[in-house]
Motif scaffolding. Sequence first.
Motif: not given
Length: 267
Positions: A140-144, A157-164, A233-246
Amino acid sequence: MPAIARMVEADDLDLVISTVDVELIALSERREELAPAILAAPSADTLNTALDKMARRALRSDRPHPRTVLAGSDAAAVDWEFPVFAKPRQGAGSRGVRLVPDRAALDALPTDEGLIVQDFLPGEEYSVDVIADAAGNVIAAVPRTRARVDSGVAIAGRTVRDEELEETAAVIARAIGLVGVANVQLRRDRAGRAVLLEVNPRFPGALPLTIAAGVDIPSLVTDLFLGRELPVRVPFREVASVRFLEDVIVEVDDLLVSAHAGHQEEL
Ligand SMILES: Nc1ncnc2c1ncn2[C@@H]1O[C@H](COP(=O)(O)OP(=O)(O)O)[C@@H](O)[C@H]1O
Ligand SMILES: [Mg+2]
């Protein structure tokens, strides 16, 4: 090492995972002292290449890469397009990085701090979380993207599917002989091509995003180093995240006291 070996024995540990760059090489050179626990890290040779921002094996010539030389006479001899970028050859957390606007500033760089000088990469920056099996096959190679960075850690950030991006990171992982996990940082150059910034041969700070995208790196690393079979091979999907302090407010009587949370004195 003796302290970790004692923990291995006391808690009957199977695996030791280091998430700290500066400890990785020392641990991997003395990994047999941790037996029967296994150190979940690539070879010292791979780690040395990964942690050296000038290593030729990582800056492979069959993929576009930024020109990278030592500060001093080597850098003075190059016909740069300014600005250029300078950073420690073995650095972390963006400490000591600087933009060098012109030739005078280049000539003024200190030569006793292990600085490297590199083409400036003005484009978007990506982190690619890569996992390779025991034979070095990238499963697996997961760009974000790193939309917001705090103290060197991506907090949005977010994950992006990008062959390059996926293929460039996989080529670099194979070139350095990666087994296990690494975080390959890429950035687009003036021509828009994704090129190598650095390789962090450990779990990334933004790991939860990669897990949520479908690639459970901790489980895969555990299976890998315990000798279990991994998927091809492990597939992945595009998803986004935000981290916050609580702030979590609790009754004083509900506070737990733990020897592992700096409460030794009170105990
Ligand atoms: N050649 C470059 N051009 C533009 N920005 C760079 C370049 N090299 C590094 N940077 C910036 O500096 C940051 C830190 O550099 P990096 O090589 O990742 O070192 P580390 O994270 O170990 O301190 C990068 O995230 C990037 O934003
Ligand atoms: Mg970095």
